[in-house]
Write a protein that holds these residues in place. Structure first.
Motif, PDB file in Angstrom:
ATOM      1  N   GLY A 170       0.798  -1.211   0.000  1.00  0.00           N
ATOM      2  CA  GLY A 170       0.000   0.000   0.000  1.00  0.00           C
ATOM      3  C   GLY A 170       0.838   1.272   0.000  1.00  0.00           C
ATOM      4  O   GLY A 170       0.292   2.371  -0.083  1.00  0.00           O
ATOM      5  N   GLY A 171       2.168   1.120   0.107  1.00  0.00           N
ATOM      6  CA  GLY A 171       3.052   2.278   0.093  1.00  0.00           C
ATOM      7  C   GLY A 171       2.943   3.165   1.316  1.00  0.00           C
ATOM      8  O   GLY A 171       3.290   4.342   1.268  1.00  0.00           O
ATOM      9  N   ARG A 172       2.481   2.592   2.430  1.00  0.00           N
ATOM     10  CA  ARG A 172       2.263   3.373   3.648  1.00  0.00           C
ATOM     11  C   ARG A 172       3.498   3.255   4.550  1.00  0.00           C
ATOM     12  O   ARG A 172       3.657   2.262   5.275  1.00  0.00           O
ATOM     13  N   VAL A 173       4.358   4.257   4.492  1.00  0.00           N
ATOM     14  CA  VAL A 173       5.668   4.177   5.145  1.00  0.00           C
ATOM     15  C   VAL A 173       5.546   4.025   6.658  1.00  0.00           C
ATOM     16  O   VAL A 173       6.137   3.110   7.252  1.00  0.00           O
ATOM     17  N   ALA A 174       4.822   4.939   7.306  1.00  0.00           N
ATOM     18  CA  ALA A 174       4.724   4.905   8.768  1.00  0.00           C
ATOM     19  C   ALA A 174       4.108   3.593   9.241  1.00  0.00           C
ATOM     20  O   ALA A 174       4.552   2.997  10.226  1.00  0.00           O
ATOM     21  N   GLU A 175       3.079   3.146   8.533  1.00  0.00           N
ATOM     22  CA  GLU A 175       2.425   1.882   8.901  1.00  0.00           C
ATOM     23  C   GLU A 175       3.383   0.713   8.713  1.00  0.00           C
ATOM     24  O   GLU A 175       3.400  -0.231   9.511  1.00  0.00           O
ATOM     25  N   PHE A 176       4.200   0.764   7.660  1.00  0.00           N
ATOM     26  CA  PHE A 176       5.161  -0.315   7.418  1.00  0.00           C
ATOM     27  C   PHE A 176       6.200  -0.380   8.527  1.00  0.00           C
ATOM     28  O   PHE A 176       6.570  -1.469   8.976  1.00  0.00           O
ATOM     29  N   VAL A 177       6.688   0.783   8.959  1.00  0.00           N
ATOM     30  CA  VAL A 177       7.687   0.813  10.029  1.00  0.00           C
ATOM     31  C   VAL A 177       7.136   0.132  11.278  1.00  0.00           C
ATOM     32  O   VAL A 177       7.804  -0.695  11.911  1.00  0.00           O
ATOM     33  N   ARG A 200      14.855   4.984   9.073  1.00  0.00           N
ATOM     34  CA  ARG A 200      15.985   5.568   8.348  1.00  0.00           C
ATOM     35  C   ARG A 200      16.323   4.728   7.121  1.00  0.00           C
ATOM     36  O   ARG A 200      16.674   5.264   6.068  1.00  0.00           O
ATOM     37  N   THR A 201      16.204   3.425   7.234  1.00  0.00           N
ATOM     38  CA  THR A 201      16.483   2.552   6.094  1.00  0.00           C
ATOM     39  C   THR A 201      15.461   2.758   4.981  1.00  0.00           C
ATOM     40  O   THR A 201      15.802   2.787   3.799  1.00  0.00           O
ATOM     41  N   MET A 202      14.200   2.933   5.359  1.00  0.00           N
ATOM     42  CA  MET A 202      13.131   3.082   4.366  1.00  0.00           C
ATOM     43  C   MET A 202      13.132   4.450   3.703  1.00  0.00           C
ATOM     44  O   MET A 202      12.821   4.585   2.529  1.00  0.00           O
ATOM     45  N   GLY A 203      13.449   5.484   4.468  1.00  0.00           N
ATOM     46  CA  GLY A 203      13.381   6.827   3.920  1.00  0.00           C
ATOM     47  C   GLY A 203      11.951   7.311   3.808  1.00  0.00           C
ATOM     48  O   GLY A 203      11.069   6.874   4.548  1.00  0.00           O
ATOM     49  N   ASP A 204      11.694   8.192   2.836  1.00  0.00           N
ATOM     50  CA  ASP A 204      10.371   8.794   2.697  1.00  0.00           C
ATOM     51  C   ASP A 204       9.404   7.976   1.860  1.00  0.00           C
ATOM     52  O   ASP A 204       8.214   8.284   1.797  1.00  0.00           O
ATOM     53  N   GLU A 205       9.915   6.964   1.180  1.00  0.00           N
ATOM     54  CA  GLU A 205       9.044   6.125   0.359  1.00  0.00           C
ATOM     55  C   GLU A 205       9.550   4.693   0.359  1.00  0.00           C
ATOM     56  O   GLU A 205      10.727   4.432   0.640  1.00  0.00           O
ATOM     57  N   ALA A 256      10.810   2.164  -1.545  1.00  0.00           N
ATOM     58  CA  ALA A 256      11.418   1.849  -2.837  1.00  0.00           C
ATOM     59  C   ALA A 256      11.628   0.338  -2.965  1.00  0.00           C
ATOM     60  O   ALA A 256      12.014  -0.323  -1.991  1.00  0.00           O
ATOM     61  N   PRO A 257      11.390  -0.233  -4.137  1.00  0.00           N
ATOM     62  CA  PRO A 257      11.512  -1.687  -4.335  1.00  0.00           C
ATOM     63  C   PRO A 257      12.866  -2.248  -3.918  1.00  0.00           C
ATOM     64  O   PRO A 257      12.944  -3.356  -3.382  1.00  0.00           O
ATOM     65  N   GLU A 258      13.935  -1.502  -4.150  1.00  0.00           N
ATOM     66  CA  GLU A 258      15.271  -2.019  -3.831  1.00  0.00           C
ATOM     67  C   GLU A 258      15.510  -2.134  -2.326  1.00  0.00           C
ATOM     68  O   GLU A 258      16.474  -2.762  -1.891  1.00  0.00           O
ATOM     69  N   ARG A 259      14.638  -1.527  -1.515  1.00  0.00           N
ATOM     70  CA  ARG A 259      14.803  -1.611  -0.070  1.00  0.00           C
ATOM     71  C   ARG A 259      13.967  -2.740   0.551  1.00  0.00           C
ATOM     72  O   ARG A 259      14.023  -2.969   1.746  1.00  0.00           O
ATOM     73  N   TYR A 260      13.216  -3.416  -0.273  1.00  0.00           N
ATOM     74  CA  TYR A 260      12.354  -4.483   0.263  1.00  0.00           C
ATOM     75  C   TYR A 260      13.185  -5.681   0.730  1.00  0.00           C
ATOM     76  O   TYR A 260      14.118  -6.121   0.051  1.00  0.00           O
ATOM     77  N   VAL A 261      12.851  -6.191   1.908  1.00  0.00           N
ATOM     78  CA  VAL A 261      13.492  -7.388   2.453  1.00  0.00           C
ATOM     79  C   VAL A 261      12.402  -8.403   2.770  1.00  0.00           C
ATOM     80  O   VAL A 261      11.467  -8.100   3.518  1.00  0.00           O
TER      81      VAL A 261
END
Length: 232
Positions: free
Chosen positions: A146-153, A189-194, A196-201
């Motif tokens: 869903g691209g929801r950064v805060a929720e993902f963290v 900090r690892t995720m940043g503001d969005e 990005a696919p390359e940051r997916y683990v």
């Protein structure tokens, strides 16, 4: 009137305060008063704990000073941490000018905790633990897609916490809880503001290893995404 010989002795004031602090802390650790929630009012605490107002006041003041409670004018007293160590760790992250170095230290501490937790979880997980891990993993994936950064963290931190809980080591769980703020800081900090696919683990393999009861594979998966950079 002469008191009966079997009357319970009244503990000295200092000891009453310490006992009250211990009682308040125990209720916080048991989740009776969760982090972010408001504790009962002073009169309610007096009734519930069976001690005087001054004793309650001193105990609450001590936990405020320790960073476990926070008094908010006109609102009440709130739980802001489960123990005294968490605020200390948080200050090391936010107040130190060498923020990058501190973040590297947090990753090293996380690796020490999470690798062993994964190893233990693979041996000790229960059906309830596996259900919690599946739920946390699903929430993490939903937040990512869903691209929801805060929720993902938050979801990512919840998954790691669920792994630690599945280890069934109380001391490890308490120590890990103390780095909760730092944990979220490193993820954010690892995720940043969005996202990005390359940051997916992918953490599905970690959950699968725990489900399979494979301690070595679980430890390997837990440590893989926390490896220090070359030369680190």
């Amino acid at each position: 009137m002469t008191p009966s010989v079997d009357s319970a002795p009244v503990p000295p004031r200092g000891r009453r305060v310490q006992q009250t602090i211990a009682s308040l802390r125990d209720r916080i650790l048991r989740g009776e008063w969760p982090v972010g929630g408001r504790i009962p009012t002073e009169p309610q605490l007096v009734t519930a704990l069976g001690v005087g107002r001054n004793t309650v006041r001193e105990a609450v003041r001590a936990l405020v000073h320790a960073g476990v409670l926070e008094c908010r004018q006109g609102s009440g007293t709130y739980v802001v941490s489960t123990d005294e160590l968490a605020p200390v760790v948080a200050r090391r992250i936010t107040d130190d000018q060498r923020a990058e170095l501190r973040m590297a230290e947090v990753v090293e501490v996380r690796r020490a905790f999470e690798v062993e937790a994964a190893r233990l979880a693979a041996r000790r997980r229960t059906p309830e633990d596996l259900a919690a891990l599946d739920g946390a993993l699903a929430a993490r994936e939903a937040a990512w897609h869903g691209g929801r950064v805060a929720e993902f963290v938050e979801a990512d931190a919840a998954l790691h916490t669920a792994v630690v809980a599945a280890a069934h080591n109380g001391m490890l769980a308490e120590l890990y809880a103390s780095v909760g703020t730092a944990l979220r800081s490193t993820i954010a900090r690892t995720m940043g503001d969005e996202l990005a696919p390359e940051r997916y683990v992918d953490h599905g393999r970690l959950v699968d290893a725990i489900r399979a009861g494979d301690p070595a594979r679980a430890a390997r998966e837990a440590g893989a995404f926390l490896e220090p950079p070359p030369g680190g």
